[in-house]
Enzyme design. Sequence first.
Site, PDB file in Angstrom:
ATOM      1  N   GLY A 148       0.825  -1.199   0.000  1.00 23.50           N
ATOM      2  CA  GLY A 148       0.000   0.000   0.000  1.00 23.50           C
ATOM      3  C   GLY A 148       0.860   1.250   0.000  1.00 23.50           C
ATOM      4  CB  CYS A 149       0.073   4.717  -0.944  1.00 22.53           C
ATOM      5  SG  CYS A 149      -1.536   4.884  -0.145  1.00 22.53           S
TER       6      CYS A 149
END
Lengths: 346, 346, 346, 346
Positions: A148-149
Amino acid sequence: MIEVAIVGGTGYTGIELLRLLARHPKVRVKVITSRAEAGLEVAELFPSLRGHLSLAFSPPSVDVLTECDLVFFATPHGVAQAMMAALIDRGVRVVDLSADFRLRDADIWARWYGQPHGSPELIERAVYGLPEVNREQIREAQLVACPGCYPTAVQLGLLPLLEQELVDPASLIANAASGASGAGRQAKIDNLLAEVADSFKAYACGGHRHLPEIEQGLRAVQPERAVPAQVTFVPHLLPVVRGIHATLYATAIAATGDLQALFEERYAGEPFVDVLPAGQHPQTRSVKSSNMCRLSVFQPQQRDTVVVLSVIDNLTKGASGQAVQNMNIMFGFAEEAGLDHVALLP
Amino acid sequence: MIEVAIVGGTGYTGIELLRLLARHPKVRVKVITSRAEAGLEVAELFPSLRGHLSLAFSPPSVDVLTECDLVFFATPHGVAQAMMAALIDRGVRVVDLSADFRLRDADIWARWYGQPHGSPELIERAVYGLPEVNREQIREAQLVACPGCYPTAVQLGLLPLLEQELVDPASLIANAASGASGAGRQAKIDNLLAEVADSFKAYACGGHRHLPEIEQGLRAVQPERAVPAQVTFVPHLLPVVRGIHATLYATAIAATGDLQALFEERYAGEPFVDVLPAGQHPQTRSVKSSNMCRLSVFQPQQRDTVVVLSVIDNLTKGASGQAVQNMNIMFGFAEEAGLDHVALLP
Amino acid sequence: MIEVAIVGGTGYTGIELLRLLARHPKVRVKVITSRAEAGLEVAELFPSLRGHLSLAFSPPSVDVLTECDLVFFATPHGVAQAMMAALIDRGVRVVDLSADFRLRDADIWARWYGQPHGSPELIERAVYGLPEVNREQIREAQLVACPGCYPTAVQLGLLPLLEQELVDPASLIANAASGASGAGRQAKIDNLLAEVADSFKAYACGGHRHLPEIEQGLRAVQPERAVPAQVTFVPHLLPVVRGIHATLYATAIAATGDLQALFEERYAGEPFVDVLPAGQHPQTRSVKSSNMCRLSVFQPQQRDTVVVLSVIDNLTKGASGQAVQNMNIMFGFAEEAGLDHVALLP
Amino acid sequence: MIEVAIVGGTGYTGIELLRLLARHPKVRVKVITSRAEAGLEVAELFPSLRGHLSLAFSPPSVDVLTECDLVFFATPHGVAQAMMAALIDRGVRVVDLSADFRLRDADIWARWYGQPHGSPELIERAVYGLPEVNREQIREAQLVACPGCYPTAVQLGLLPLLEQELVDPASLIANAASGASGAGRQAKIDNLLAEVADSFKAYACGGHRHLPEIEQGLRAVQPERAVPAQVTFVPHLLPVVRGIHATLYATAIAATGDLQALFEERYAGEPFVDVLPAGQHPQTRSVKSSNMCRLSVFQPQQRDTVVVLSVIDNLTKGASGQAVQNMNIMFGFAEEAGLDHVALLP
């Protein structure tokens, strides 16, 4: 030259994949799927691609996907889980940008995502696609689960401290802020410009889905004997389109020595991690549109709290750029192929 | 591989040249000058360039510049005029991004810029660097005067109508808006974020320096017999970093026929002008970071007023990108070399 | 002290009415309706109102509304038409912020809004609520149709020129830009921050619903013998929350004389129209949160084209502030009551 | 009705004072000083004030100031120190918005501000103007030192926890972000829109001048026996005009009990502190243009780390609004007089 497919190409990670792959020297995007937009030219939806790409959305079809060398999933969670077995069985390699195969524990996944995991048996086949930790496994992987970011920005900032056991793993703090593209291309009042521009707020303070991923990733690099990493994670919504900034706090439990040198050495060979000179602060614009993560480390007032600043472009190193980096590793391309953009500043 | 110099590299057109040239396959930036920052590493000032370029600012020196195949001027007006004769005499080729050699009439220049022209005798040597009009002359030119940002957007929008004498040249209106980077990297209260964010205004309504350039450029494409083009030009300040949007109005004086086809044919071979499908409106983000100009043409309510919409990135097609395009033409490189970026959307 | 109701209070004109009325010395908001949010405390939806207002949304009910002295409609078009007859019959006074009763011709309304007009017989009862033109009729009106946001900015800018027949009514141009709150509080991808921030575009160039309203309003102030006003209207979307900026162009057909004096005299007694000193340009931030319209007039290069710049806050003078101004006139309150905010600058 | 003076009125705290005082029922601004702009009408510089205020800047003069009931200093640090003795001697009451009299220790002041303190003998006369802590002393004070913007947001968030000794005072973290108006109205490249819009960064991570003020303020409310509060303070620059958001972290050292109730009780009588319902997150826009501070408290995952979210408008509760609140207390006006604005949302 390989041929790739993108499943779910109408979101921001989809268009970002297209932006990067349109100029990649070794890749041709053969298929891009969307149920809702099937038949539409991609450049009708994303005018920035006019002249760079001639391709129309098509409905998803396993048969078509299996003709590709690699399939990217740029879908909401749940979709990749449903289609993965068919692709894995036929030997297709997959880079999944969604959250479907990031967590190693199907029960934890189910708790945070509010539904049973659709393919628990495939979880162990997935390699967590953070090249700075798992480069060798990624090389051989059939299924890569892209981080994920927020987890990308947070892990890259904390890894050196945890690997060397310099900080208390039980009291980590990850204060992070993301541009609005992180919320996706979905029709929601909460993400209207008139709602979020000219404002700032924390959200999901009680618990965000990226928390278990962050803790899992940090624990994976800790020595076995260590107390498992525990993180207080507070995300915030920035009134900009792109960019993640993580401000990370940890309590030193040992003489920290030369933290600047530690970080520089840890990332010396990494093409996409840049440790700034001592005393500088990274800005999100210094990585905008690029796959770079820039880091700084401080120990304010020579006290016990170590502060790490970490910036990425949430759509590039935080999603599609990292997916391309993983692809490059999987197929033996130069790791920077198609990813050598200079960040857009100003 | 050619070697180039950039004079005055600390402004936004300087950093944009570096962004583009750092990835150009045929060019090496050998010299970048700045009196104020001499000795400083470029990447200290512009962290986006870390890892892409190893170069320090040096004081300007004609001797050093003449060792280069091409010199770019990215300076405030007046500077290029003062240094140009020395360079021209020694046979150096020059692309001037400033306003110094855009106007053909030294008196008009002096009136609008408030000082005498420093090299009036060199004006006739300069080719106006709008490739869509002057490509052949640019090829052989020693001195190319790059168009201003507003004039680029306005001329590309109005050229087809004036060339075909479809509209009244005496009553043209150019309503344009520019991002704040157009005002340059200068310490001025008027350009602080706290002054211009979350606001919008027209400025220089009484007369802007780009007006004579716009009128000169439009008149150059009109048939000789035509009434000379006259433009009401109102610039506005947009609270964004990059982007110019021009909304152009002209009164039809003949049956306009198929304007969409006219525009598509006029720009059919142009690599950096894109006429959108009928009915679409260009957005500045569709050209952000790219050298593209995107255009639309309308005739609302089937009345006499023709409306053309034209967008560019003011720092790219409006300045440094167009400078690189001119360089490519001058040196026989592929015109798109180093300029094949997909615009950054979102 | 009067009691008022707001029908449709969950949009931006609803919350703006509440912001203004919460501090109005003569008004109590008794009822605010919303089908979707019935039962919810207003301050739950709009936290800015915490501590200022204790009121919950209720389902719309004609019986409840008729107990109020005044009903505001802050609804999408079509809603007021459906409920109006019942209210008018019972003698309730109404200020309608929607487009339902702005146009005098039900057929034109039907053509632009894509549905038959729901109460054509009531149109003649409606007074167009632009106080600078219709103050006397508003005083006695039972039903006031509040002008649209763009039409307010455009009409106030052009009125003096048309009343005095100084410009050609057949070739008016209204180039206008609005902040994103003008698009309403609706879940649409097109209005996400990640879609419209850091960008700028024209829209509805082929025809916008405010065009017939603008032309109708301008024609109403022209002398009878005049050629009916005809406008080319191009709206643009500004990446800010609030603010409208109109840049208006007209061709002088007579000696224009002292335009500055003309505008100052025309608006001398008006509490909410401010003509700036000659040479100044209005900024949208100079009216943010206030009910003021600020105007400038130019005649660039002493040529024939007159340029008027006009700024308002689209939610205040462009909607809810003007609605309160109309209410003040209708009930004999001081016209500035509840509207004496200093604009929020910076 | 009292008469007040503003020293240094050309900055953002100056214009914000004018915005608030222009509508204050008990105050007339008699004098506003500026050396640089002496003679200029205030509304020329700040067009939002047109029609609200007729006043010109004058050169600073102690004689003129002493004719006023109260003098506000809205000056850079150092200025108030130089003029204060003369005013205090003549019995004038002063509210100083600058940093000059916030710190109790002249040596610490000198170290952080890089110059000797100009009036160390007056420090003990100053009352720290945080009404939520020092309301009674403010009432009688001749000299009130208004808190800094960050210190206001941070202290209001942490006070209840420290007063009750629920958290470890030695490991507090204040992660805060401010809009660009906090950097003042000064011509600096670093604050240009083109530099800071569409980006985000931390700054002064090694040490910010507000750190000693924060620690001093927190220690002042701790029980005597407690370990003195020690804070890691990292400020960030938000690409918005107004707003501060503080995200505060503390480690629980006792059973925390009902934190929501604790905060609600602590601030029950406070007109300008609003504790949100449990689970809600404050947004900076919910306090924009208002003097309110909104708070939330969380204990994520039921672990030991307590998180407090605190938002203010940096120019209002963080500066000029708090100054007016202090004035109201000093002169026995209603504490909310002139400060009853509904925040501007959207």
